[in-house]
Structure formats: structure tokens, C-alpha cells
Design an enzyme around this catalytic site. Structure first.
Site, PDB file in Angstrom:
ATOM      1  N   THR A 131       0.829  -1.205   0.000  1.00 26.31           N
ATOM      2  CA  THR A 131       0.000   0.000   0.000  1.00 26.31           C
ATOM      3  C   THR A 131       0.866   1.258   0.000  1.00 26.31           C
ATOM      4  OG1 THR A 131      -1.487   1.288   1.407  1.00 26.31           O
ATOM      5  CG2 THR A 131      -0.114  -0.294   2.536  1.00 26.31           C
ATOM      6  N   ASP A 132       0.292   2.364  -0.474  1.00 25.82           N
ATOM      7  CA  ASP A 132       1.020   3.641  -0.423  1.00 25.82           C
ATOM      8  C   ASP A 132       1.150   4.152   1.015  1.00 25.82           C
ATOM      9  OD1 ASP A 132      -1.637   4.396   0.047  1.00 25.82           O
ATOM     10  OD2 ASP A 132      -1.668   5.997  -1.454  1.00 25.82           O
ATOM     11  N   GLU A 133       0.366   3.562   1.953  1.00 24.30           N
ATOM     12  CA  GLU A 133       0.366   4.080   3.326  1.00 24.30           C
ATOM     13  C   GLU A 133       1.709   3.862   4.023  1.00 24.30           C
ATOM     14  OE1 GLU A 133      -3.268   3.427   5.510  1.00 24.30           O
ATOM     15  OE2 GLU A 133      -4.404   3.167   3.661  1.00 24.30           O
ATOM     16  N   TYR A 156      -1.611  -0.583  10.983  1.00 23.67           N
ATOM     17  CA  TYR A 156      -1.794  -1.214   9.661  1.00 23.67           C
ATOM     18  C   TYR A 156      -0.624  -0.920   8.749  1.00 23.67           C
ATOM     19  CZ  TYR A 156      -3.302  -1.607   4.783  1.00 23.67           C
ATOM     20  OH  TYR A 156      -3.349  -1.882   3.426  1.00 23.67           O
ATOM     21  N   LYS A 160       2.313  -3.403   7.172  1.00 18.14           N
ATOM     22  CA  LYS A 160       2.573  -3.575   5.726  1.00 18.14           C
ATOM     23  C   LYS A 160       4.022  -3.211   5.421  1.00 18.14           C
ATOM     24  CE  LYS A 160       0.050  -4.636   2.898  1.00 18.14           C
ATOM     25  NZ  LYS A 160      -0.378  -5.964   2.390  1.00 18.14           N
TER      26      LYS A 160
HETATM   27  P1  NAD Z   1      -9.759  -7.196   2.290  1.00 15.98           P
HETATM   28  O1  NAD Z   1      -9.720  -6.951   3.761  1.00 15.98           O
HETATM   29  O2  NAD Z   1     -10.992  -6.879   1.526  1.00 15.98           O
HETATM   30  O3  NAD Z   1      -9.410  -8.723   1.987  1.00 15.98           O
HETATM   31  C1  NAD Z   1      -8.394  -9.408   2.652  1.00 15.98           C
HETATM   32  C2  NAD Z   1      -8.600 -10.897   2.390  1.00 15.98           C
HETATM   33  O4  NAD Z   1      -7.536 -11.614   3.061  1.00 15.98           O
HETATM   34  C3  NAD Z   1      -9.919 -11.445   2.923  1.00 15.98           C
HETATM   35  O5  NAD Z   1     -10.522 -12.266   1.952  1.00 15.98           O
HETATM   36  C4  NAD Z   1      -9.502 -12.256   4.149  1.00 15.98           C
HETATM   37  O6  NAD Z   1     -10.360 -13.350   4.407  1.00 15.98           O
HETATM   38  C5  NAD Z   1      -8.108 -12.711   3.747  1.00 15.98           C
HETATM   39  N1  NAD Z   1      -7.266 -13.020   4.918  1.00 15.98           N
HETATM   40  C6  NAD Z   1      -7.061 -12.236   6.008  1.00 15.98           C
HETATM   41  N2  NAD Z   1      -6.261 -12.863   6.877  1.00 15.98           N
HETATM   42  C7  NAD Z   1      -5.919 -14.058   6.308  1.00 15.98           C
HETATM   43  C8  NAD Z   1      -5.092 -15.135   6.695  1.00 15.98           C
HETATM   44  N3  NAD Z   1      -4.465 -15.126   7.881  1.00 15.98           N
HETATM   45  N4  NAD Z   1      -4.951 -16.195   5.870  1.00 15.98           N
HETATM   46  C9  NAD Z   1      -5.591 -16.205   4.665  1.00 15.98           C
HETATM   47  N5  NAD Z   1      -6.402 -15.223   4.251  1.00 15.98           N
HETATM   48  C10 NAD Z   1      -6.557 -14.157   5.049  1.00 15.98           C
HETATM   49  O7  NAD Z   1      -8.497  -6.396   1.721  1.00 15.98           O
HETATM   50  P2  NAD Z   1      -8.303  -5.642   0.326  1.00 15.98           P
HETATM   51  O8  NAD Z   1      -8.769  -4.261   0.463  1.00 15.98           O
HETATM   52  O9  NAD Z   1      -8.812  -6.504  -0.767  1.00 15.98           O
HETATM   53  O10 NAD Z   1      -6.708  -5.608   0.272  1.00 15.98           O
HETATM   54  C11 NAD Z   1      -5.961  -6.666  -0.311  1.00 15.98           C
HETATM   55  C12 NAD Z   1      -4.487  -6.341  -0.250  1.00 15.98           C
HETATM   56  O11 NAD Z   1      -4.230  -5.111  -0.930  1.00 15.98           O
HETATM   57  C13 NAD Z   1      -3.965  -6.130   1.172  1.00 15.98           C
HETATM   58  O12 NAD Z   1      -2.678  -6.682   1.248  1.00 15.98           O
HETATM   59  C14 NAD Z   1      -3.924  -4.610   1.343  1.00 15.98           C
HETATM   60  O13 NAD Z   1      -2.926  -4.237   2.258  1.00 15.98           O
HETATM   61  C15 NAD Z   1      -3.589  -4.197  -0.072  1.00 15.98           C
HETATM   62  N6  NAD Z   1      -4.054  -2.834  -0.458  1.00 15.98           N
HETATM   63  C16 NAD Z   1      -5.363  -2.471  -0.278  1.00 15.98           C
HETATM   64  C17 NAD Z   1      -5.798  -1.212  -0.698  1.00 15.98           C
HETATM   65  C18 NAD Z   1      -7.237  -0.785  -0.570  1.00 15.98           C
HETATM   66  O14 NAD Z   1      -7.560   0.362  -0.879  1.00 15.98           O
HETATM   67  N7  NAD Z   1      -8.148  -1.645  -0.164  1.00 15.98           N
HETATM   68  C19 NAD Z   1      -4.883  -0.336  -1.290  1.00 15.98           C
HETATM   69  C20 NAD Z   1      -3.546  -0.741  -1.454  1.00 15.98           C
HETATM   70  C21 NAD Z   1      -3.154  -2.011  -1.042  1.00 15.98           C
HETATM   71  P1  TYD Z   2     -10.527   4.283   4.551  1.00 13.13           P
HETATM   72  O1  TYD Z   2     -11.546   3.896   3.539  1.00 13.13           O
HETATM   73  O2  TYD Z   2     -10.592   3.663   5.903  1.00 13.13           O
HETATM   74  O3  TYD Z   2      -9.083   4.067   3.887  1.00 13.13           O
HETATM   75  P2  TYD Z   2      -7.605   4.498   4.445  1.00 13.13           P
HETATM   76  O4  TYD Z   2      -7.694   4.852   5.868  1.00 13.13           O
HETATM   77  O5  TYD Z   2      -6.839   3.225   4.209  1.00 13.13           O
HETATM   78  O6  TYD Z   2      -7.170   5.630   3.564  1.00 13.13           O
HETATM   79  O7  TYD Z   2     -10.591   5.864   4.758  1.00 13.13           O
HETATM   80  C1  TYD Z   2     -10.448   6.759   3.681  1.00 13.13           C
HETATM   81  C2  TYD Z   2     -10.500   8.167   4.269  1.00 13.13           C
HETATM   82  O8  TYD Z   2     -11.809   8.397   4.799  1.00 13.13           O
HETATM   83  C3  TYD Z   2      -9.542   8.367   5.424  1.00 13.13           C
HETATM   84  O9  TYD Z   2      -9.040   9.701   5.374  1.00 13.13           O
HETATM   85  C4  TYD Z   2     -10.398   8.195   6.660  1.00 13.13           C
HETATM   86  C5  TYD Z   2     -11.752   8.703   6.199  1.00 13.13           C
HETATM   87  N1  TYD Z   2     -12.937   8.060   6.822  1.00 13.13           N
HETATM   88  C6  TYD Z   2     -13.946   8.865   7.373  1.00 13.13           C
HETATM   89  O10 TYD Z   2     -13.872  10.112   7.328  1.00 13.13           O
HETATM   90  N2  TYD Z   2     -15.019   8.250   7.952  1.00 13.13           N
HETATM   91  C7  TYD Z   2     -15.137   6.889   8.018  1.00 13.13           C
HETATM   92  O11 TYD Z   2     -16.143   6.382   8.571  1.00 13.13           O
HETATM   93  C8  TYD Z   2     -14.100   6.068   7.437  1.00 13.13           C
HETATM   94  C9  TYD Z   2     -14.188   4.576   7.483  1.00 13.13           C
HETATM   95  C10 TYD Z   2     -13.026   6.708   6.850  1.00 13.13           C
END
Ligand code: NAD
Ligand code: TYD
Length: 348
Positions: A131-133, A156, A160
Site C-alpha cells: 500500500t502507499d500508506e 496497519y 505492511k
Molecule cells: P480485504 O480486507 O478486503 O481482503 C483481505 C482478504 O484476506 C480477505 O478475503 C480475508 O479473508 C483474507 N485473509 C485475512 N487474513 C488471512 C489469513 N491469515 N490467511 C488467509 N487469508 C486471510 O483487503 P483488500 O482491500 O482486498 O486488500 C488486499 C491487499 O491489498 C492487502 O494486502 C492490502 O494491504 C492491499 N491494499 C489495499 C488497498 C485498498 O484500498 N483496499 C490499497 C492498497 C493495497
Molecule cells: P478508509 O476507507 O478507511 O481508507 P484508508 O484509511 O486506508 O485511507 O478511509 C479513507 C478516508 O476516509 C480516510 O481519510 C479516513 C476517512 N474516513 C472517514 O472520514 N469516515 C469513516 O467512517 C471512514 C471509514 C473513513
């Protein structure tokens, strides 16, 4: 004819990656390993679950014996590792679980890959999705590049960052072929409604308050999830060993502006009078350690590997709203039970 292990394939991004690979590469074998935590949902994959090149395994990436046995059974050429605990707010209340899943879980997988491939690394690849975070927070100016120093703030992002470091250490120490990509915030179908956009869609639909942290001035750089899946496909097949690629849509939005746009789209789609949904906006206590701004420079990926985002944000957001409104059963299923307790605790 590759054999590919995708972890976390029942989650939000993982399900789009699994679908893309299963449909696009019918001669490859795709094994989806997922623990099915609250965020994993096999309903995300019903359209491909019976395809001959697809297998689902319910299991934990922390389970060393299981991972070893899967490598022995399928002799994977590649791993695309998405499984993780992914929500910042949950990491604030439960940081240890994030360290276990995101750092130790990644270690178990990468160690199994190294042991199974036994220095015979030709045509092998461990692809870690990050992630970019990990880069921390930007002020008004600046942009994250692949060389921006890591400076994570939440449990988190720290977990990562830790996993990224271990993956690079396995490359530098043992010569394991790896790539890492760091992507900005994703949105689209199948996202669990704890994240800003689907939570707001669900609340607007049910005429409940939309909780905005602080003053809504935090900025995120949003990418349509199917564009992320395409980027992952590009990097898996064309990325250079040992490299990092940033993925992003060059699409920065202040939270409050994003939510106002979402309210306008929802009013239109639900046939409500203009301005109705905006009245639901409620400013609530800010998130601890809330990063001000993320912005990603994805020019390396665009120039070197030829990927680019396909959608404008307004179009992607409309598609997303349409998907949630048409997927009532999916939404009802995930917001029943545990979700209600989580919501109560988080927002009371
Ligand atoms: P998500 O929470 O929707 O899905 C995570 C999945 O991993 C779920 O299906 C869960 O059951 C599975 N999981 C969790 N713990 C597990 C374990 N111990 N063993 C096997 N499976 C397990 O997450 P997402 O948003 O789809 O993110 C997927 C990946 O992309 C993550 O690594 C996250 O850090 C990365 N990512 C997410 C975002 C975003 O905006 N959502 C952005 C950049 C990177
Ligand atoms: P989120 O979807 O949790 O992603 P991330 O924290 O990984 O960027 O949040 C996106 C932005 O929205 C973040 O600045 C936090 C804000 N946010 C709210 O203002 N209210 C909410 O209920 C949630 C879940 C997030």
C-alpha cells in the site's frame, strides 16, 4: 501454463484479481487461499467458482504445514500475495492481529516459497501487494515515488511496511525473485462497508448519518479496483525482478468533496431530491494518527510497463454506486451480525 497461488482472493481486491486471471489465462492453474475472515466472501466469486482452472482452499497463511503442503501439491511458479488485515481503524483497536497476519503471515509464505524453490529460481516469482500508506503522510505538496523513505504511522501501515522489508530482505539475502507494488486507495464492487465509500453508500441508502472524521480535509488518491487488478496482471507478467512499482490513479480527493459528489450521485440514482443525502453528513471524532494526504506517482509503471488507469473517477463512482444498489443480497449479508457490533463500537 503457470501454477499460481493467490492469497486473500475472496477479499475485495483479491476477488477482482482472481476473476481476471481465471478468465484471461485458462491454461494457468489458479489456487485461491483465503481464511474467510469477516472480509473474505465467496459470494464475490460465484461467476468463476466452477471454472476448471480454479481451486479455492480455505486456510490461514499462518498455517506453515498447510502452506508447505500446497507448494508440494501444486508446485507453484508464482505467488500473488494479497491476504492481509486491511482496515486502519481495526488496526488501532487490534494491532497484534495486524502484526501476526501481515508480517508473520507474509514470512510464512515467502519462507515456504524459498524452501520449495530451493535456489532453483528460474521463472519463479513472489509478488507482494502493498500500500502507499507505508510512505507516511504528505503535506499540501509532494508525491510518493518508489524511492520515498518509509514512514508508516498506523499499526496497519507499519505492519505492511514490515512485510515489505522482509520481502526485500529475502530478495537481497537469498536471491528470491520478488516484485512489490504499492497502491493508493481502491474503490469499486465487493469492498467491505467498513471503508469510506461503501460505508457511505450503505448509510445514504438507509438514510443514516455519514460519519466524516475530523473536518473531512484529509486527501486520498483513488483508483478503480479493476484498474488495480490490471496493474497487478501487468506487473506479474512484465515487472522486473527486485523492483517496486507504485500504482495510482492521479486522482486526489478531499474526503468531504468526495462524499458530496457521492451524495449527488446517490440522490440521482435513488430519485431523491437534490441535496437530500448531503444532510446526512456528520463530522465525528478524528481517527488517531490520521494521515493528512496520500498521492502516488505511478509514472514508472506507466512508462516502463505500459499500464494506465482506464476510468475517470465520476464514471467509476457511478458504476460502484450502481453495483451496490443492485447487490442488495450481498450487502444485507455482510452488514448483518458482526458488522452491527463493529459499527456500534466504532461510531458510538
Ligand atoms: P480485504 O480486507 O478486503 O481482503 C483481505 C482478504 O484476506 C480477505 O478475503 C480475508 O479473508 C483474507 N485473509 C485475512 N487474513 C488471512 C489469513 N491469515 N490467511 C488467509 N487469508 C486471510 O483487503 P483488500 O482491500 O482486498 O486488500 C488486499 C491487499 O491489498 C492487502 O494486502 C492490502 O494491504 C492491499 N491494499 C489495499 C488497498 C485498498 O484500498 N483496499 C490499497 C492498497 C493495497
Ligand atoms: P478508509 O476507507 O478507511 O481508507 P484508508 O484509511 O486506508 O485511507 O478511509 C479513507 C478516508 O476516509 C480516510 O481519510 C479516513 C476517512 N474516513 C472517514 O472520514 N469516515 C469513516 O467512517 C471512514 C471509514 C473513513
Amino acid at each position: 501454463m503457470k501454477k499460481i497461488l493467490i492469497t486473500g482472493g475472496a477479499g475485495f481486491i483479491g476477488s477482482h484479481v482472481v476473476r481476471l486471471f481465471v478468465n484471461k489465462y485458462p491454461d494457468d492453474t489458479i489456487v485461491n487461499l483465503d481464511k474467510l475472515t469477516y472480509a473474505g466472501n465467496l459470494q464475490n466469486l460465484t461467476d468463476i467458482e466452477n471454472k476448471p482452472n480454479y481451486t479455492f482452499v480455505k486456510g490461514d497463511i499462518l498455517d506453515k504445514d498447510l502452506i508447505k503442503s500446497l507448494f508440494e501439491k501444486y508446485n507453484f511458479d508464482g505467488v500473488i500475495h494479497l491476504a492481509a488485515e486491511s482496515h486502519v481503524d481495526r488496526s488501532i483497536t487490534n494491532p497484534l492481529e495486524f502484526a501476526e497476519t501481515n508480517i508473520l503471515g507474509t514470512m510464512v509464505l515467502i519462507n515456504a516459497a524459498k524452501n520449495h524453490w530451493k535456489n532453483n529460481f528460474a521463472q519463479k516469482l513472489f509478488y507482494h501487494i502493498s500500500t502507499d500508506e507505508v510512505y507516511g503522510s504528505l503535506g499540501e505538496e509532494g508525491i510518493f515515488t518508489e524511492t520515498t523513505p518509509y514512514s508508516p504511522h498506523s499499526p496497519y501501515s507499519a505492519s505492511k511496511a514490515g512485510s515489505d522489508h522482509f520481502v526485500r530482505a529475502y530478495h537481497d539475502t537469498y536471491g528470491l525473485p520478488i516484485v512489490i507494488s504499492n497502491c493508493s486507495n481502491n474503490y469499486g464492487a465487493n469492498q467491505f462497508p467498513e471503508k469510506l465509500i461503501p460505508l457511505s453508500i450503505n448509510n445514504i441508502k438507509n438514510q443514516k448519518n455519514i460519519p466524516i472524521y475530523g473536518k473531512g480535509e484529509n486527501i486520498r488518491d483513488w483508483l478503480f479496483v479493476e484498474d488495480h487488478a490490471e496493474a497487478i496482471d501487468t506487473i506479474f507478467h512484465k515487472g522486473k525482478n527486485g523492483e517496486t512499482y507504485n500504482i495510482g490513479g492521479n486522482n486526489e480527493w478531499k474526503n468531504i468533496d468526495l462524499i458530496r459528489l457521492l451524495c449527488q450521485i446517490m440522490d440521482k440514482k435513488l430519485g431523491r431530491e437534490k441535496g437530500t443525502s448531503e444532510k446526512l453528513i456528520t463530522f465525528v471524532k478524528d481517527r488517531a494518527g490520521h494521515d493528512l494526504r496520500y498521492a502516488i506517482d505511478s509514472s514508472k509503471l506507466q512508462k516502463e510497463l505500459g499500464w494506465k488507469p482506464s476510468l475517470q473517477f465520476e464514471e467509476g463512482l457511478e458504476k460502484t454506486v450502481e453495483w451496490y444498489l443492485a447487490s442488495e443480497a450481498w450487502l444485507e449479508n455482510v452488514v448483518s451480525g458482526e458488522y452491527q457490533k463493529y459499527y456500534q463500537k466504532q461510531y458510538s
